[in-house]
Scaffold this motif. Structure first.
Motif, short mmCIF file in Angstrom:
data_model
loop_
_atom_site.label_atom_id
_atom_site.label_comp_id
_atom_site.label_asym_id
_atom_site.label_seq_id
_atom_site.Cartn_x
_atom_site.Cartn_y
_atom_site.Cartn_z
N ALA A 97 0.83 -1.20 0.00
CA ALA A 97 0.00 0.00 0.00
C ALA A 97 0.86 1.26 0.00
CB ALA A 97 -0.92 -0.01 1.22
N LEU A 98 1.96 1.23 0.76
CA LEU A 98 2.87 2.37 0.78
C LEU A 98 3.46 2.62 -0.60
CD1 LEU A 98 4.46 4.50 2.39
CD2 LEU A 98 6.16 2.73 2.89
N GLU A 99 3.82 1.56 -1.27
CA GLU A 99 4.37 1.70 -2.63
C GLU A 99 3.33 2.27 -3.58
OE1 GLU A 99 6.47 -1.08 -6.10
OE2 GLU A 99 5.98 -1.93 -4.13
N ARG A 100 2.08 1.79 -3.46
CA ARG A 100 1.02 2.29 -4.34
C ARG A 100 0.74 3.77 -4.08
NH1 ARG A 100 -1.50 -2.72 -3.02
NH2 ARG A 100 -2.82 -1.62 -1.52
N VAL A 101 0.60 4.13 -2.80
CA VAL A 101 0.24 5.51 -2.46
C VAL A 101 1.31 6.48 -2.93
CG1 VAL A 101 -0.05 7.09 -0.52
CG2 VAL A 101 -1.28 4.93 -0.55
N THR A 102 2.56 6.17 -2.64
CA THR A 102 3.65 7.10 -2.99
C THR A 102 3.90 7.19 -4.48
OG1 THR A 102 5.27 5.32 -2.62
CG2 THR A 102 4.79 6.80 -0.76
N SER A 103 3.41 6.23 -5.25
CA SER A 103 3.63 6.25 -6.71
C SER A 103 2.52 6.94 -7.47
CB SER A 103 3.80 4.83 -7.23
OG SER A 103 2.60 4.08 -7.06
N ILE A 104 1.41 7.27 -6.80
CA ILE A 104 0.28 7.91 -7.48
C ILE A 104 0.59 9.38 -7.73
CG2 ILE A 104 -2.14 8.61 -7.23
CD1 ILE A 104 -2.61 6.06 -5.63
N HIS A 105 0.42 9.79 -8.97
CA HIS A 105 0.67 11.19 -9.34
C HIS A 105 -0.57 12.02 -9.06
CE1 HIS A 105 2.12 14.68 -11.55
NE2 HIS A 105 0.95 14.70 -12.17
N VAL A 106 -0.40 13.15 -8.40
CA VAL A 106 -1.50 14.08 -8.12
C VAL A 106 -1.09 15.47 -8.57
CG1 VAL A 106 -2.48 12.74 -6.22
CG2 VAL A 106 -0.67 14.38 -5.75
N ASP A 107 -2.09 16.28 -8.90
CA ASP A 107 -1.83 17.59 -9.50
C ASP A 107 -2.32 18.76 -8.66
OD1 ASP A 107 -0.73 16.61 -12.03
OD2 ASP A 107 -2.75 15.86 -12.40
N HIS A 108 -2.74 18.49 -7.44
CA HIS A 108 -3.25 19.55 -6.57
C HIS A 108 -2.44 19.56 -5.28
CE1 HIS A 108 -6.00 21.94 -4.08
NE2 HIS A 108 -6.56 22.35 -5.20
N ASP A 109 -2.14 20.75 -4.76
CA ASP A 109 -1.31 20.84 -3.57
C ASP A 109 -1.96 20.16 -2.37
OD1 ASP A 109 0.80 22.16 -4.74
OD2 ASP A 109 -0.02 24.16 -4.37
N PHE A 110 -3.26 20.28 -2.23
CA PHE A 110 -3.93 19.61 -1.11
C PHE A 110 -3.78 18.10 -1.22
CE2 PHE A 110 -7.88 17.46 0.25
CZ PHE A 110 -7.74 17.61 1.62
N LEU A 111 -3.85 17.57 -2.44
CA LEU A 111 -3.71 16.13 -2.61
C LEU A 111 -2.28 15.67 -2.36
CD1 LEU A 111 -6.00 15.42 -5.70
CD2 LEU A 111 -6.52 15.22 -3.27
N LEU A 112 -1.30 16.55 -2.59
CA LEU A 112 0.08 16.21 -2.21
C LEU A 112 0.18 16.02 -0.70
CD1 LEU A 112 2.12 18.66 -4.48
CD2 LEU A 112 2.06 16.17 -4.66
N LEU A 113 -0.54 16.85 0.06
CA LEU A 113 -0.57 16.69 1.51
C LEU A 113 -1.32 15.42 1.90
CD1 LEU A 113 -1.23 20.35 2.70
CD2 LEU A 113 0.94 19.20 2.35
N VAL A 114 -2.42 15.14 1.21
CA VAL A 114 -3.19 13.92 1.51
C VAL A 114 -2.34 12.69 1.23
CG1 VAL A 114 -5.14 12.52 0.74
CG2 VAL A 114 -5.45 14.97 1.13
#
Length: 563
Positions: free
Chosen positions: A377-394
């Motif tokens: 799960a850690l590998e999956r979460v950290t590999s997901i690309h996000v484009d919003h600053d709030f989602l970077l925090l999430v």
């Protein structure tokens, strides 16, 4: 087997055999699997017993019908009609007039099914018959406050604009066009109902939170108004999709302004309403009782309804996982994130991807989860690309959740896993700084940076400690900008933990020097003489060396600092 359409001069084709539900109710069957009768009435079509019966009896059963059968509503048969069907595949009943969903095994639905079984001409409606003794009348609607008399429409519209531009792109579950239209009608003599007023109050409160236009007192009055509507007895009698939307807005506001326990309670209420309205189920998986009413304003828009359910679950998982509380584990988690056909920014699918990467089934009991599940799960979460600053925090928050659970399990981290956590933490520093510059007070703008400091200290490796100065600089910047009690408290606590880590290392160094027979007096004198520089406007508790015993960093890392 397929049936043929009758034409003039042709004899009507009959099915060679009838399915079990049609034979038991003596209804016409076209022989398909599923047959048209079972499809229309919601029965579980099955031919498994047909081969064991006499062919003449089969034909007699398949051709039989009754006037009452032709008028039967679209309601599924009872479980004894098809005992091989697992309980998990049994359908529930949705009452469109009240948007109320109940399990088919409930006492509320049972009289309806009994009436259908005995072929009653007018089967009982879906109703809580004899639920209590009825010795007290139920109270009516008690909310007297009027939003339209408290806030002018131009201010309300400007706060809707703030909500649409900041929060809506991440939690996109409202129809912005409809929101503006209904809002204007609501303010100009065409009331849209108390449920809509609860939704609009939540939007206005969040817009004020991010812009500060109303001030704290007026904003809190709007928040209380939404709460009064949602908790009103009369309103609560009839759950609706609009109520789910209003509870999502309230949960976001409470998470951004209140305490962990209250946030979790709000999210649980929100999820119970999701279940009560049946949003977690596909439309074809629900049975409709006899009714002439229609669904609410979301009828015909299944994507919108599913999006509301997914946003609610994402919010609930984020709060419960972070606080270490139990989760309502429903079927939404495995559904593909809904992608609406819209042209403007929509980051909600990315939020859903992050949350769906988490093993929600055991989120509140990390000790019984296999470490490998958490590592994946850690590998999956950290590999997901996000484009919003709030989602970077999430994304960083979720990575920290997994790290804490693995750490409690005494997991032997590989450098690769530590680098994954540190990497998303560094990304979060920039995101938090940018959100702070834009004055967007998302709930994790402060907490994620503070938790990153704690994680770096807990790792206690050269790769982690080298990130401490940058992390503390960002934490100090955000603290100066926010200038709140919680921000100052977080900064002071972070410095206490760093000071404790320094003292621990100095004591270890002293022991090593003594083992070599070297004089450590000079080093000890330098330690006492050290004093941290003062902070402008903030009391500095580190001007004198601490006299307390060595702190236990492991216990401090898992403490809840929200009071």
């Amino acid at each position: 087997m397929s049936s043929q359409t009758a034409t003039p001069g042709q004899e009507r084709q009959r099915s060679r055999q009838a399915c079990v539900p049609c034979r038991q109710r003596k209804r016409k069957c076209d022989g398909k699997l599923p047959c048209s009768t079972c499809t229309g009435y919601g029965y579980i079509c099955d031919f498994k017993e047909v081969a064991q019966q006499n062919p003449l009896k089969r034909r007699s059963d398949s051709e039989g019908s009754s006037p009452q059968a032709a008028k039967a509503p679209r309601v599924s048969s009872e479980p004894h009609d098809s005992p091989a069907v697992p309980p998990t595949q049994q359908h529930g009943v949705l009452e469109p007039s009240k948007q109320r969903y109940v399990g088919r095994q409930s006492s509320v639905a049972f009289p309806l099914f009994v009436g259908l079984d005995v072929q009653a001409k007018n089967p009982p409606r879906l109703h809580s018959f004899a639920y209590n003794a009825g010795i007290r009348r139920e109270p009516g609607y008690t909310v007297k406050f009027q939003m339209v008399e408290y806030i002018p429409w131009d201010i309300a519209k400007s706060l809707i604009d703030v909500y649409i531009s900041t929060i809506h792109p991440v939690f996109k579950f409202l129809d912005e066009g409809q929101l503006y239209q209904q809002g204007e009608e609501h303010w100009h003599g065409q009331p849209q109902g108390c449920n809509f007023e609860a939704v609009l109050s939540g939007v206005i409160a969040l817009g004020s939170l991010f812009k500060g236009a109303l001030g704290q007192e007026r904003e809190m009055r709007v928040v209380r108004h939404a709460k009064d509507i949602l908790e009103d007895y009369h309103v609560g009698r009839a759950p609706s999709i609009e109520q789910v939307s209003a509870w999502i807005l309230r949960t976001i506001y409470v998470r951004a302004t209140s305490r962990p326990h209250v946030s979790w309670l709000c999210s649980c209420t929100m999820m119970h309403l999701v279940e009560a309205t049946g949003l977690q189920h596909e439309p074809e998986a629900m049975i409709l009782p006899p009714t002439k009413a229609t669904l609410d304003s979301t009828e015909g828009r299944p994507d919108t309804v599913k999006r509301i359910a997914q946003v609610a679950e994402c919010l609930h998982v984020l709060i419960a996982y972070d606080y270490g509380r139990s989760l309502m584990n429903i079927s939404i988690h495995s559904q593909e994130p809904v992608r609406l056909s819209i042209s403007d920014a929509d980051f909600t699918p990315q939020l859903c991807q992050l949350v769906q990467a988490m093993p929600v089934g055991n989120a509140s009991r990390g000790s019984v989860v296999e470490p490998q599940q958490l590592v994946l799960a850690l590998e999956r979460v950290t590999s997901i690309h996000v484009d919003h600053d709030f989602l970077l925090l999430v994304r960083t928050d979720l990575a920290f959740c997994l790290y804490r659970r693995l750490r409690i399990m005494d997991f032997r981290f590989q450098q690769e896993q530590l680098d994954q956590v540190i990497g998303v933490g560094v990304d979060a520093l920039g995101a938090a700084h940018r959100l702070s510059d834009r004055n967007e007070p998302w709930w994790n703008i402060l907490g994620t940076v503070f938790q990153f400091v704690c994680v770096l200290l807990a790792m206690d490796t050269p790769a982690s400690l080298v990130k401490l100065p940058e992390s503390m600089t960002v934490l100090e910047t955000i603290t100066d900008r926010l200038n709140t009690h919680l921000a100052t408290e977080a900064l002071v606590t972070a410095r206490q933990l760093i000071r404790a880590s320094m003292d621990k290392k100095r004591k270890g160094l002293t022991c090593l020097e003594r083992a070599l027979g070297e004089d450590s007096t000079e080093a000890a004198t330098n330690n006492v003489a050290y004093a941290a520089p003062p902070i402008d406007g903030i009391f500095n508790p580190f001007s004198q060396p601490p006299q307390s015993p060595l702190l236990d960093l492991d216990s401090l890392l898992d403490m809840e600092f929200m009071h």
